[in-house]
Design a protein around this motif. Structure first.
Motif, PDB file in Angstrom:
ATOM      1  N   THR A  37       9.674  -2.769  -2.560  1.00  0.00           N
ATOM      2  CA  THR A  37       8.512  -4.431  -2.450  1.00  0.00           C
ATOM      3  C   THR A  37       8.978  -4.617  -1.482  1.00  0.00           C
ATOM      4  N   ILE A  38       7.461  -5.010  -1.103  1.00  0.00           N
ATOM      5  CA  ILE A  38       7.079  -5.821   0.271  1.00  0.00           C
ATOM      6  C   ILE A  38       7.257  -6.907   0.028  1.00  0.00           C
ATOM      7  N   GLY A  39       7.879  -7.793   1.202  1.00  0.00           N
ATOM      8  CA  GLY A  39       7.753  -9.241   1.092  1.00  0.00           C
ATOM      9  C   GLY A  39       5.783  -9.386   2.181  1.00  0.00           C
ATOM     10  N   THR A  40       5.203 -10.742   2.267  1.00  0.00           N
ATOM     11  CA  THR A  40       4.317 -10.634   3.140  1.00  0.00           C
ATOM     12  C   THR A  40       3.974 -12.189   3.345  1.00  0.00           C
ATOM     13  N   VAL A  41       3.621 -12.752   3.378  1.00  0.00           N
ATOM     14  CA  VAL A  41       2.722 -13.991   4.087  1.00  0.00           C
ATOM     15  C   VAL A  41       1.112 -14.312   3.464  1.00  0.00           C
ATOM     16  N   ASN A  42       0.783 -12.740   3.625  1.00  0.00           N
ATOM     17  CA  ASN A  42      -0.936 -11.828   3.849  1.00  0.00           C
ATOM     18  C   ASN A  42      -0.728 -11.310   2.489  1.00  0.00           C
ATOM     19  N   ILE A 100       5.065  -6.544  -4.533  1.00  0.00           N
ATOM     20  CA  ILE A 100       4.158  -7.234  -3.783  1.00  0.00           C
ATOM     21  C   ILE A 100       4.156  -8.402  -3.893  1.00  0.00           C
ATOM     22  N   PHE A 101       4.784  -9.212  -3.013  1.00  0.00           N
ATOM     23  CA  PHE A 101       5.621 -10.458  -3.134  1.00  0.00           C
ATOM     24  C   PHE A 101       5.245 -11.470  -2.191  1.00  0.00           C
ATOM     25  N   LYS A 102       4.664 -12.401  -2.281  1.00  0.00           N
ATOM     26  CA  LYS A 102       5.236 -14.106  -1.427  1.00  0.00           C
ATOM     27  C   LYS A 102       5.583 -14.309  -1.155  1.00  0.00           C
ATOM     28  N   ALA A 128       8.714 -11.932   8.523  1.00  0.00           N
ATOM     29  CA  ALA A 128       7.664 -12.024   9.390  1.00  0.00           C
ATOM     30  C   ALA A 128       6.961 -10.191   9.983  1.00  0.00           C
ATOM     31  N   VAL A 129       6.104 -10.032   9.966  1.00  0.00           N
ATOM     32  CA  VAL A 129       5.945  -8.913  10.504  1.00  0.00           C
ATOM     33  C   VAL A 129       6.591  -7.881  11.375  1.00  0.00           C
ATOM     34  N   ASN A 130       7.099  -6.536  11.120  1.00  0.00           N
ATOM     35  CA  ASN A 130       8.072  -6.321  12.533  1.00  0.00           C
ATOM     36  C   ASN A 130       7.067  -5.142  13.390  1.00  0.00           C
ATOM     37  N   ASP A 131       6.988  -4.947  14.282  1.00  0.00           N
ATOM     38  CA  ASP A 131       6.567  -3.490  14.297  1.00  0.00           C
ATOM     39  C   ASP A 131       6.780  -2.806  14.688  1.00  0.00           C
ATOM     40  N   ARG A 132       8.758  -2.109  14.151  1.00  0.00           N
ATOM     41  CA  ARG A 132       9.076  -0.701  14.335  1.00  0.00           C
ATOM     42  C   ARG A 132      10.229  -0.833  13.132  1.00  0.00           C
TER      43      ARG A 132
END
Length: 121
Positions: free
Chosen positions: A9-14, A50-52, A62-66
């Protein structure tokens, strides 16, 4: 212990942007969709969710660069896969690398999550 399925799963605000991206790159709609909340894709033997996250947990996602995690997708034609990503506006930033097991390239989804597109020899 026996396992029935694996789910990444990918958590995203987008949420909408990421669901659209994966619908386009996988060339199929989600098998399960709760608008604005959850989408699940089935890719061969993997389910990608994919979930919000709830507002109080958004800072954890929060998006992590690495990010150390990668979604590896084996493709039958790497050049076609690269062209598809370019047509979506997400061209891989680097060059194809060649190894004994085949060739691969790194790409990134709209949130910056790493994708590794791999073509076996």
């Amino acid at each position: 212990m026996e396992y029935e399925h694996a789910l990444l799963t990918i958590g995203t605000v987008n949420f909408d942007k990421l669901v659209y991206f994966y619908t386009q790159i996988l060339e199929k709609p989600p098998i399960n969709l709760i608008a604005g909340v959850y989408a699940e894709f089935e890719i061969v033997n993997l389910r990608l969710g994919i979930f919000k996250p709830k507002a109080r947990y958004e800072s954890e996602f929060a998006v992590n660069d690495r990010s150390p995690l990668s979604l590896c997708l084996e493709v039958s034609n790497l050049q076609d896969a690269i062209a598809h990503l370019q047509s979506l506006g997400y061209p891989p930033p680097g060059e194809i690398s060649h190894a004994s097991h085949g060739q691969e390239i790194y790409a990134y989804d709209p949130d910056g999550n790493r994708l590794i597109l791999h073509q076996s020899n």
